[in-house]
Design a protein around this motif. Sequence first.
Motif, PDB file in Angstrom:
ATOM      1  N   MET A  89       0.842  -1.193   0.000  1.00  0.00           N
ATOM      2  CA  MET A  89       0.000   0.000   0.000  1.00  0.00           C
ATOM      3  C   MET A  89       0.882   1.249   0.000  1.00  0.00           C
ATOM      4  O   MET A  89       1.981   1.253   0.566  1.00  0.00           O
ATOM      5  CB  MET A  89      -0.912   0.021   1.238  1.00  0.00           C
ATOM      6  N   ASN A  90       0.399   2.283  -0.660  1.00  0.00           N
ATOM      7  CA  ASN A  90       1.107   3.566  -0.747  1.00  0.00           C
ATOM      8  C   ASN A  90       2.425   3.462  -1.506  1.00  0.00           C
ATOM      9  O   ASN A  90       3.336   4.277  -1.296  1.00  0.00           O
ATOM     10  CB  ASN A  90       1.369   4.140   0.646  1.00  0.00           C
ATOM     11  N   LEU A 123      25.452   1.886  -3.055  1.00  0.00           N
ATOM     12  CA  LEU A 123      24.047   1.497  -2.970  1.00  0.00           C
ATOM     13  C   LEU A 123      23.180   2.693  -2.597  1.00  0.00           C
ATOM     14  O   LEU A 123      22.101   2.896  -3.181  1.00  0.00           O
ATOM     15  CB  LEU A 123      23.875   0.377  -1.947  1.00  0.00           C
ATOM     16  N   ALA A 124      23.622   3.508  -1.657  1.00  0.00           N
ATOM     17  CA  ALA A 124      22.858   4.693  -1.264  1.00  0.00           C
ATOM     18  C   ALA A 124      22.708   5.658  -2.436  1.00  0.00           C
ATOM     19  O   ALA A 124      21.628   6.237  -2.645  1.00  0.00           O
ATOM     20  CB  ALA A 124      23.536   5.396  -0.087  1.00  0.00           C
ATOM     21  N   ALA A 125      23.763   5.825  -3.224  1.00  0.00           N
ATOM     22  CA  ALA A 125      23.684   6.688  -4.402  1.00  0.00           C
ATOM     23  C   ALA A 125      22.680   6.127  -5.414  1.00  0.00           C
ATOM     24  O   ALA A 125      21.908   6.885  -6.030  1.00  0.00           O
ATOM     25  CB  ALA A 125      25.059   6.831  -5.039  1.00  0.00           C
ATOM     26  N   GLU A 126      22.694   4.811  -5.600  1.00  0.00           N
ATOM     27  CA  GLU A 126      21.735   4.181  -6.509  1.00  0.00           C
ATOM     28  C   GLU A 126      20.305   4.402  -6.030  1.00  0.00           C
ATOM     29  O   GLU A 126      19.413   4.695  -6.834  1.00  0.00           O
ATOM     30  CB  GLU A 126      22.039   2.683  -6.605  1.00  0.00           C
ATOM     31  N   VAL A 127      20.094   4.264  -4.732  1.00  0.00           N
ATOM     32  CA  VAL A 127      18.757   4.483  -4.168  1.00  0.00           C
ATOM     33  C   VAL A 127      18.299   5.912  -4.428  1.00  0.00           C
ATOM     34  O   VAL A 127      17.158   6.150  -4.848  1.00  0.00           O
ATOM     35  CB  VAL A 127      18.749   4.177  -2.655  1.00  0.00           C
ATOM     36  N   MET A 128      19.172   6.878  -4.193  1.00  0.00           N
ATOM     37  CA  MET A 128      18.804   8.277  -4.394  1.00  0.00           C
ATOM     38  C   MET A 128      18.468   8.558  -5.856  1.00  0.00           C
ATOM     39  O   MET A 128      17.548   9.321  -6.159  1.00  0.00           O
ATOM     40  CB  MET A 128      19.923   9.182  -3.891  1.00  0.00           C
ATOM     41  N   CYS A 129      19.201   7.924  -6.773  1.00  0.00           N
ATOM     42  CA  CYS A 129      18.911   8.092  -8.207  1.00  0.00           C
ATOM     43  C   CYS A 129      17.576   7.435  -8.575  1.00  0.00           C
ATOM     44  O   CYS A 129      16.788   7.997  -9.341  1.00  0.00           O
ATOM     45  CB  CYS A 129      20.031   7.505  -9.050  1.00  0.00           C
ATOM     46  N   LEU A 130      17.314   6.241  -8.035  1.00  0.00           N
ATOM     47  CA  LEU A 130      16.058   5.557  -8.337  1.00  0.00           C
ATOM     48  C   LEU A 130      14.874   6.311  -7.749  1.00  0.00           C
ATOM     49  O   LEU A 130      13.808   6.400  -8.377  1.00  0.00           O
ATOM     50  CB  LEU A 130      16.093   4.126  -7.806  1.00  0.00           C
ATOM     51  N   GLU A 131      15.040   6.860  -6.557  1.00  0.00           N
ATOM     52  CA  GLU A 131      13.975   7.657  -5.950  1.00  0.00           C
ATOM     53  C   GLU A 131      13.606   8.828  -6.847  1.00  0.00           C
ATOM     54  O   GLU A 131      12.419   9.122  -7.044  1.00  0.00           O
ATOM     55  CB  GLU A 131      14.426   8.180  -4.582  1.00  0.00           C
ATOM     56  N   GLU A 132      14.616   9.494  -7.396  1.00  0.00           N
ATOM     57  CA  GLU A 132      14.352  10.645  -8.259  1.00  0.00           C
ATOM     58  C   GLU A 132      13.744  10.207  -9.588  1.00  0.00           C
ATOM     59  O   GLU A 132      12.864  10.874 -10.130  1.00  0.00           O
ATOM     60  CB  GLU A 132      15.652  11.417  -8.494  1.00  0.00           C
ATOM     61  N   THR A 133      14.187   9.060 -10.094  1.00  0.00           N
ATOM     62  CA  THR A 133      13.668   8.559 -11.369  1.00  0.00           C
ATOM     63  C   THR A 133      12.199   8.144 -11.257  1.00  0.00           C
ATOM     64  O   THR A 133      11.395   8.425 -12.153  1.00  0.00           O
ATOM     65  CB  THR A 133      14.504   7.355 -11.848  1.00  0.00           C
ATOM     66  N   LEU A 134      11.846   7.465 -10.151  1.00  0.00           N
ATOM     67  CA  LEU A 134      10.481   6.947  -9.982  1.00  0.00           C
ATOM     68  C   LEU A 134       9.596   7.840  -9.116  1.00  0.00           C
ATOM     69  O   LEU A 134       8.415   7.543  -8.941  1.00  0.00           O
ATOM     70  CB  LEU A 134      10.528   5.542  -9.363  1.00  0.00           C
ATOM     71  N   CYS A 136       9.718   8.386  -5.726  1.00  0.00           N
ATOM     72  CA  CYS A 136       9.270   7.563  -4.599  1.00  0.00           C
ATOM     73  C   CYS A 136      10.283   7.643  -3.471  1.00  0.00           C
ATOM     74  O   CYS A 136      11.326   8.293  -3.602  1.00  0.00           O
ATOM     75  CB  CYS A 136       9.083   6.109  -5.038  1.00  0.00           C
ATOM     76  N   GLN A 137       9.977   6.992  -2.356  1.00  0.00           N
ATOM     77  CA  GLN A 137      10.894   6.914  -1.227  1.00  0.00           C
ATOM     78  C   GLN A 137      11.304   5.450  -1.021  1.00  0.00           C
ATOM     79  O   GLN A 137      10.464   4.551  -1.066  1.00  0.00           O
ATOM     80  CB  GLN A 137      10.229   7.434   0.047  1.00  0.00           C
ATOM     81  N   ILE A 138      12.597   5.223  -0.802  1.00  0.00           N
ATOM     82  CA  ILE A 138      13.120   3.871  -0.609  1.00  0.00           C
ATOM     83  C   ILE A 138      13.935   3.863   0.682  1.00  0.00           C
ATOM     84  O   ILE A 138      15.058   4.376   0.716  1.00  0.00           O
ATOM     85  CB  ILE A 138      14.002   3.433  -1.794  1.00  0.00           C
TER      86      ILE A 138
END
Length: 227
Positions: A89-90, A123-134, A136-138
């Motif tokens: 959810m969310n 990994l943290a850099a990848e997460v920040m890039c994916l968050e901006e791309t999608l 969302c928050q990870i």
Amino acid sequence: MSYKEDEYLMLSGIQHYYFCKRQWGLIHIDQQWAENSYTVEGQQLHAKADNPAIKEKRKDMFISRAIHVSSSSLGLSGVLDVVEFYKKMNGISFAGKKGTWQPYIVEYKRGKPKKDERDIVQLAAEVMCLEETLNCQIPSSYLFYHSVNKKIKVDITKDLRDLVSDFSAKMHFYYQNKKVPGAEYFKNCRSCSLYDICMPRMNKKPKSIDNYIEKAIYSEADLCGNY
């Protein structure tokens, strides 16, 4: 600070930068590269993990591979090994899939967990890039170490995010000024594929000079003026 696409640096380079600033500079500024057994094994592992033809899905989970991501705030872009999406959810919506989904990155590594945080920072850099791309928050993601067949959960903390932001700003400073960081010598230098190019024993500068250069490059005035 927001970077243009033609200013983006390689996302994977942040791990090189953490491990050795000079190694990163030789690869990403001077375009130097050399293979050894470690780099070849790593490439083979990533080739398998990055294969978009390999698909997997279950009732409440699906996997995507070789996802292109970028961040204008960090000025980084790259391709992710594996992203697992779990129904939640969310979460975020996808065309053709019912419900919403929470992504978690799985970054594959050839060896075993490191004593330092170079893999965690990547990994943290990848997460920040994916968050901006999608958009969302990870909150967390995973490192998978092939040699020990171990998957480790990593919480993406504020401290990690701040470190990534700091590293990316300094990487851009070096890159924009076409300045390769000075050499340092460590006990693991001989295992680096660039050892003969770097020649750390010959190029290492006295600590007092390094400290002076660091202060000159990273003075508050310089960073404010460039970022």
